[in-house]
Design an enzyme around this catalytic site. Structure first.
Site, PDB file in Angstrom:
ATOM      1  N   SER A 131      20.827   0.398 -44.848  1.00 33.68           N
ATOM      2  CA  SER A 131      19.538   0.046 -45.445  1.00 33.68           C
ATOM      3  C   SER A 131      19.426   0.777 -46.773  1.00 33.68           C
ATOM      4  CB  SER A 131      18.427   0.505 -44.498  1.00 33.68           C
ATOM      5  OG  SER A 131      17.200   0.606 -45.190  1.00 33.68           O
ATOM      6  N   TYR A 171      13.865   6.382 -39.131  1.00 35.61           N
ATOM      7  CA  TYR A 171      14.652   5.192 -39.471  1.00 35.61           C
ATOM      8  C   TYR A 171      15.591   5.520 -40.636  1.00 35.61           C
ATOM      9  CZ  TYR A 171      15.782   0.453 -41.026  1.00 35.61           C
ATOM     10  OH  TYR A 171      16.450  -0.686 -41.404  1.00 35.61           O
TER      11      TYR A 171
HETATM   12  P1  NDP Z   1      15.106  -7.562 -35.751  1.00 35.05           P
HETATM   13  O1  NDP Z   1      13.985  -6.701 -35.295  1.00 35.05           O
HETATM   14  O2  NDP Z   1      14.852  -8.981 -36.084  1.00 35.05           O
HETATM   15  O3  NDP Z   1      16.311  -7.521 -34.682  1.00 35.05           O
HETATM   16  C1  NDP Z   1      16.686  -6.313 -34.104  1.00 35.05           C
HETATM   17  C2  NDP Z   1      17.658  -6.571 -32.986  1.00 35.05           C
HETATM   18  O4  NDP Z   1      17.947  -5.310 -32.347  1.00 35.05           O
HETATM   19  C3  NDP Z   1      17.096  -7.504 -31.898  1.00 35.05           C
HETATM   20  O5  NDP Z   1      18.114  -8.329 -31.408  1.00 35.05           O
HETATM   21  C4  NDP Z   1      16.641  -6.507 -30.830  1.00 35.05           C
HETATM   22  O6  NDP Z   1      16.589  -7.012 -29.513  1.00 35.05           O
HETATM   23  C5  NDP Z   1      17.762  -5.466 -30.950  1.00 35.05           C
HETATM   24  N1  NDP Z   1      17.368  -4.228 -30.293  1.00 35.05           N
HETATM   25  C6  NDP Z   1      16.254  -3.493 -30.488  1.00 35.05           C
HETATM   26  N2  NDP Z   1      16.195  -2.479 -29.621  1.00 35.05           N
HETATM   27  C7  NDP Z   1      17.320  -2.567 -28.847  1.00 35.05           C
HETATM   28  C8  NDP Z   1      17.816  -1.819 -27.745  1.00 35.05           C
HETATM   29  N3  NDP Z   1      17.143  -0.782 -27.230  1.00 35.05           N
HETATM   30  N4  NDP Z   1      18.983  -2.190 -27.178  1.00 35.05           N
HETATM   31  C9  NDP Z   1      19.680  -3.259 -27.653  1.00 35.05           C
HETATM   32  N5  NDP Z   1      19.236  -4.025 -28.686  1.00 35.05           N
HETATM   33  C10 NDP Z   1      18.066  -3.686 -29.268  1.00 35.05           C
HETATM   34  O7  NDP Z   1      15.705  -6.759 -36.983  1.00 35.05           O
HETATM   35  P2  NDP Z   1      16.625  -7.224 -38.206  1.00 35.05           P
HETATM   36  O8  NDP Z   1      17.420  -8.411 -37.859  1.00 35.05           O
HETATM   37  O9  NDP Z   1      15.781  -7.204 -39.413  1.00 35.05           O
HETATM   38  O10 NDP Z   1      17.573  -5.946 -38.291  1.00 35.05           O
HETATM   39  C11 NDP Z   1      18.986  -6.005 -38.088  1.00 35.05           C
HETATM   40  C12 NDP Z   1      19.598  -4.782 -38.737  1.00 35.05           C
HETATM   41  O11 NDP Z   1      19.375  -4.849 -40.152  1.00 35.05           O
HETATM   42  C13 NDP Z   1      18.961  -3.457 -38.276  1.00 35.05           C
HETATM   43  O12 NDP Z   1      19.962  -2.491 -38.134  1.00 35.05           O
HETATM   44  C14 NDP Z   1      18.035  -3.085 -39.432  1.00 35.05           C
HETATM   45  O13 NDP Z   1      17.835  -1.708 -39.502  1.00 35.05           O
HETATM   46  C15 NDP Z   1      18.819  -3.623 -40.607  1.00 35.05           C
HETATM   47  N6  NDP Z   1      18.031  -3.884 -41.819  1.00 35.05           N
HETATM   48  C16 NDP Z   1      17.089  -4.888 -41.835  1.00 35.05           C
HETATM   49  C17 NDP Z   1      16.373  -5.135 -42.990  1.00 35.05           C
HETATM   50  C18 NDP Z   1      15.339  -6.222 -43.084  1.00 35.05           C
HETATM   51  O14 NDP Z   1      14.689  -6.356 -44.133  1.00 35.05           O
HETATM   52  N7  NDP Z   1      15.134  -7.040 -42.065  1.00 35.05           N
HETATM   53  C19 NDP Z   1      16.585  -4.332 -44.219  1.00 35.05           C
HETATM   54  C20 NDP Z   1      17.618  -3.317 -44.084  1.00 35.05           C
HETATM   55  C21 NDP Z   1      18.301  -3.125 -42.905  1.00 35.05           C
HETATM   56  P3  NDP Z   1      15.298  -7.831 -28.948  1.00 35.05           P
HETATM   57  O15 NDP Z   1      15.511  -9.262 -29.369  1.00 35.05           O
HETATM   58  O16 NDP Z   1      15.381  -7.623 -27.486  1.00 35.05           O
HETATM   59  O17 NDP Z   1      14.083  -7.211 -29.591  1.00 35.05           O
END
Ligand code: NDP
Length: 250
Positions: free
Chosen positions: A158, A171
């Site tokens: 990020s 985070y």
């Molecule tokens: P989302 O919240 O849309 O998706 C997050 C995913 O992580 C979901 O599939 C969720 O599962 C899963 N997850 C959360 N907690 C757990 C857990 N305890 N065990 C297993 N899986 C888990 O986030 P994004 O798609 O936006 O994020 C994806 C990556 O990109 C992350 O690492 C984030 O930090 C990074 N990122 C995102 C940005 C953005 O603007 N969106 C910017 C910079 C980085 P469930 O469906 O069950 O909730």
């Protein structure tokens, strides 16, 4: 220069044929979109997530959209114990023998508050889900990644993983740690064919972004399917030799 390579990268049909691709966070946002695209390109995707129904829903979507039959690996990063990681490794051993690509997309935001106010329990949970669990999972899957001819490990970082900013708390710290984990692993695997990189996806329209910026105009944000090129490039053999980098999607 790498940016030019991945922005111009257009994977051929069946580019990922025979590749076994393990994706965490495959039930939503970036991970979900990536799982669909990787399957459409012929990859054998292993969908990792914590929720059975959501995993089954993405499984159904992939089987409807592609000829690929995914595999489900249910694992809750918050609660998984060593037995669960070891049984996951056993099932990979039994069903695949090797993994070509491990992509870490799962993550949680935690609180957007000052260090002074930050809840220590939330702090611990964010560091566990975003940093410790990816480390343990990588460790469990490394023997199978090493069986691949051209393994690729991709962590998701990020903007706040490189510059500390107020109110991003655990985070941000977890993403600094992710970058360090990626660089350390890259050096340690330097004598092998493995490549280890980070992707910084930038601002993407997902539920995490909405939680971080509830008041922003979402129409301006890129959708997950619009930021996949650095991930697809790093999965593909065209990125052979690229290691120790952080690729920025935007
Ligand atoms: P989302 O919240 O849309 O998706 C997050 C995913 O992580 C979901 O599939 C969720 O599962 C899963 N997850 C959360 N907690 C757990 C857990 N305890 N065990 C297993 N899986 C888990 O986030 P994004 O798609 O936006 O994020 C994806 C990556 O990109 C992350 O690492 C984030 O930090 C990074 N990122 C995102 C940005 C953005 O603007 N969106 C910017 C910079 C980085 P469930 O469906 O069950 O909730």
């Amino acid at each position: 220069m790498i940016k030019e390579q991945f922005t111009k990268f257009e994977p051929k049909v069946d580019a990922f044929k025979d590749k076994v691709i393990f994706i965490t966070g495959a039930t939503d946002g970036i991970g979900r979109s990536l799982a669909i695209e990787a399957a459409k390109l012929g990859g054998k995707v292993i969908l990792s997530g914590r929720n059975k129904e959501r995993l089954e829903s993405i499984y159904d979507e992939i089987t409807a959209l592609s000829n690929s039959i995914p595999t489900i690996a249910q694992l809750d990063f918050e609660t998984a114990d060593s037995e669960q990681y070891s049984s996951l490794a056993d099932s990979i051993d039994l069903n695949f023998k090797s993994i070509d690509c491990l992509i870490h997309c799962a993550g949680i935001l935690g609180d957007r508050s000052s260090i002074e106010q930050y809840n220590p329990g939330v702090w611990q949970k964010v560091l566990h889900v975003n940093l410790t669990a990816p480390f343990v999972l990588t460790q469990a899957l490394l023997p199978y990644l090493k069986q691949s001819k051209q393994p690729s490990i991709i962590f998701t970082s990020s903007g706040v993983g490189q510059i500390g900013k107020a109110f991003w708390g655990a985070y941000s710290v977890s993403k600094f740690g992710t970058e360090a984990l990626s660089q350390i692993l890259c050096e340690e695997l330097g004598h092998t064919a493995a490549r280890v990189n980070c992707v910084n996806p930038g601002a993407v329209k997902t539920k995490m972004r909405l939680a971080a910026y509830p008041a922003e105009n979402r129409d301006r944000l890129r959708k997950p399917e619009e930021i996949l090129s650095p991930y697809l490039y790093l999965i593909s053999d065209e990125s052979n030799g690229i290691t120790g980098k952080c690729l920025h999607a935007q």
